[in-house]
Scaffold this motif. Structure first.
Motif, PDB file in Angstrom:
ATOM      1  N   ASN A 216       0.856  -1.167  -0.005  1.00  8.18           N
ATOM      2  CA  ASN A 216      -0.200  -0.017  -0.085  1.00  8.18           C
ATOM      3  C   ASN A 216       0.826   1.480  -0.011  1.00  8.18           C
ATOM      4  O   ASN A 216       2.000   1.280   0.704  1.00  8.18           O
ATOM      5  N   SER A 218       0.432   5.374   0.580  1.00 10.08           N
ATOM      6  CA  SER A 218      -0.468   6.501   1.062  1.00 10.08           C
ATOM      7  C   SER A 218       0.233   7.754   1.612  1.00 10.08           C
ATOM      8  O   SER A 218       1.325   7.518   2.724  1.00 10.08           O
ATOM      9  N   ASP A 219       0.525   8.762   0.812  1.00  7.67           N
ATOM     10  CA  ASP A 219       1.046   9.770   0.930  1.00  7.67           C
ATOM     11  C   ASP A 219       0.277  11.188   0.917  1.00  7.67           C
ATOM     12  O   ASP A 219       0.069  11.640  -0.181  1.00  7.67           O
ATOM     13  N   PRO A 220      -0.333  11.712   2.090  1.00  4.01           N
ATOM     14  CA  PRO A 220      -0.977  12.884   1.811  1.00  4.01           C
ATOM     15  C   PRO A 220      -0.391  14.109   1.014  1.00  4.01           C
ATOM     16  O   PRO A 220      -1.043  14.962   0.544  1.00  4.01           O
ATOM     17  N   LYS A 225      -2.816   7.764  -2.737  1.00  7.38           N
ATOM     18  CA  LYS A 225      -3.301   6.572  -2.287  1.00  7.38           C
ATOM     19  C   LYS A 225      -3.686   5.347  -2.921  1.00  7.38           C
ATOM     20  O   LYS A 225      -4.665   5.350  -3.533  1.00  7.38           O
ATOM     21  N   LYS A 227      -3.747   0.748  -2.995  1.00  9.70           N
ATOM     22  CA  LYS A 227      -3.600  -0.207  -2.484  1.00  9.70           C
ATOM     23  C   LYS A 227      -2.685  -1.010  -3.215  1.00  9.70           C
ATOM     24  O   LYS A 227      -2.632  -1.131  -4.419  1.00  9.70           O
ATOM     25  N   THR A 244       6.289  11.157  -4.664  1.00  8.81           N
ATOM     26  CA  THR A 244       6.256  10.664  -3.246  1.00  8.81           C
ATOM     27  C   THR A 244       7.384  10.104  -2.697  1.00  8.81           C
ATOM     28  O   THR A 244       8.329   9.521  -3.598  1.00  8.81           O
ATOM     29  N   ALA A 247       6.044   7.750   1.738  1.00  9.80           N
ATOM     30  CA  ALA A 247       5.267   6.500   1.953  1.00  9.80           C
ATOM     31  C   ALA A 247       5.890   5.344   1.527  1.00  9.80           C
ATOM     32  O   ALA A 247       5.475   4.194   1.670  1.00  9.80           O
TER      33      ALA A 247
END
Length: 378
Positions: A216, A218-220, A225, A227, A244, A247
């Motif tokens: 997965n 996920s990096d705001p 995001k 999976k 990114t 993450a």
């Protein structure tokens, strides 16, 4: 970009530990909004033009006007490494953005109009043009930048112990090429620059790019995001992937480079799979976006020249590309920076100069970022 204005990369924990990561004292790191693993997109964009060369002949003048060029040879003169004559070619492919217009929106920066570059790739095309090696140079590598004259004729003094990506922000394309040549001892035959704002549109016009994530993500900060599994990335998602770093892996720019390299292979595969001839409009849109996205050296600064050049590359698929990162270690004095492992780097550059495969031993004992295999082409 100067070292003072560059976002800090992630900082690994001390060697031999598994404790929490820490941040070196000093300036606070800003969010990574401009990561651009889209550098080799210039190569891909040229390939798009090759595929559509005959069908887009009536657009020649429009496409030719889209292209921007810079005279590297005139700016650098004769004080350069000797040009090899073994049938190979070396191309510096650079990603850039100005902090204005659509780049401001995509990059999250201020509208100050300045030009910046984060990542560089040296593409070595072997004799016969059937395979290539790509060497990524981390933006945070500490180097000695040579004195250089930019395309406007302004001379910039040499600097010691500065970040690699400061070369472009200091003196533009010419200074970036001269710095790479000083670092490697290898003559760059061509220069291709890819604009940040064109990347998202190019990916969307290709119909997206398919990648597989093994874990997965996920990096705001990069608005990404995903999976674990196979995904058809939109242009916005592709931008998120190539910028990114928090993450994946150790959170450094080195890990991000590994994602960028995987994406490049996926992108090359995607171009081969797109049915361009079935949609004239798609062909025209792709050619228009590609030529607006690319800045080339003056020898490639026309549609005809770019077509001829790209025609010699179209047989190189992702399976014939070797991707490596310049051998580096984290700087003991500042974990936000990396330093070149000279003996290992010499193995890389000597191999390119002699048109030989890069030995696997060049990467042993160096840092990688720990994100290899997190993203693969599908």
């Amino acid at each position: 970009m100067s070292a003072e204005s560059t976002p800090e990369p992630g900082i690994p924990g001390p060697p031999g530990t598994s404790g929490p990561r820490h941040r070196a004292k000093g300036r606070r790191r800003s969010r990574g909004k401009r990561g651009k693993g889209l550098l080799i997109t210039a190569w891909t964009a040229a390939g798009i033009l090759v595929l559509g060369g005959t069908g887009a002949g009536y657009l020649y003048f429009k496409l030719n006007d889209n292209l921007k060029s810079v005279d590297i040879n005139q700016a650098l003169g004769s004080d350069r490494p000797t040009k090899t004559d073994n049938g190979s070619e070396n191309i510096l492919v650079l990603g850039s953005d100005t902090r204005s217009g659509s780049n401001k929106k995509l990059g999250g920066g201020t509208d100050d109009g300045s030009a910046r570059s984060d990542t560089a790739m040296v593409v070595h095309v072997y004799k016969g043009h059937k395979k290539a090696s790509v060497v990524s140079i981390p933006r945070d590598t500490l180097i000695d930048r040579p004195a250089c004259t930019d395309s406007r004729g302004t001379t910039h003094a040499a600097a010691t112990g500065v970040m690699f990506n400061s070369a472009y922000s200091t003196g533009g394309a010419a200074c970036a090429v001269k710095t790479v040549e000083a670092l490697s001892g290898v003559r760059m035959d061509h220069y291709l620059e890819v604009d940040f704002s064109g990347f998202q549109k190019l990916v969307d016009e290709l119909g997206g790019v398919t990648v597989t994530t093994t874990e997965n993500i996920s990096d705001p900060d990069s608005h990404l995001k995903l999976k674990a599994g196979t995904h058809r990335l939109t242009g916005a998602q592709a931008l998120g992937l190539v910028r990114t770093r928090h993450a994946v892996g150790d959170g450094s720019d080195l890990g991000r480079i590994q994602l960028q390299q995987a994406f490049v292979k996926a992108l090359v595969n995607q171009v081969k799979d797109v049915g361009l001839f079935t949609s004239p409009k798609k062909l025209v849109d792709l050619a228009d976006t590609a030529t607006r996205t690319v800045t080339a050296d003056s020898e490639l600064g026309s549609v005809n020249s770019l077509l001829d050049f790209a025609n010699g590359l179209k047989g190189i698929g992702a399976s014939h590309m070797t991707m490596v990162t310049l051998p580096v270690l984290y700087d003991p004095a500042n974990p936000n920076r990396v330093i070149v492992v000279e003996a290992k780097a010499k193995l890389v550059w000597n191999a390119l100069r002699d048109d030989r495969p890069i030995p696997k031993s060049a990467g042993k004992g160096t840092v990688s970022g720990g994100a290899k295999g997190v993203v693969t082409s599908s």
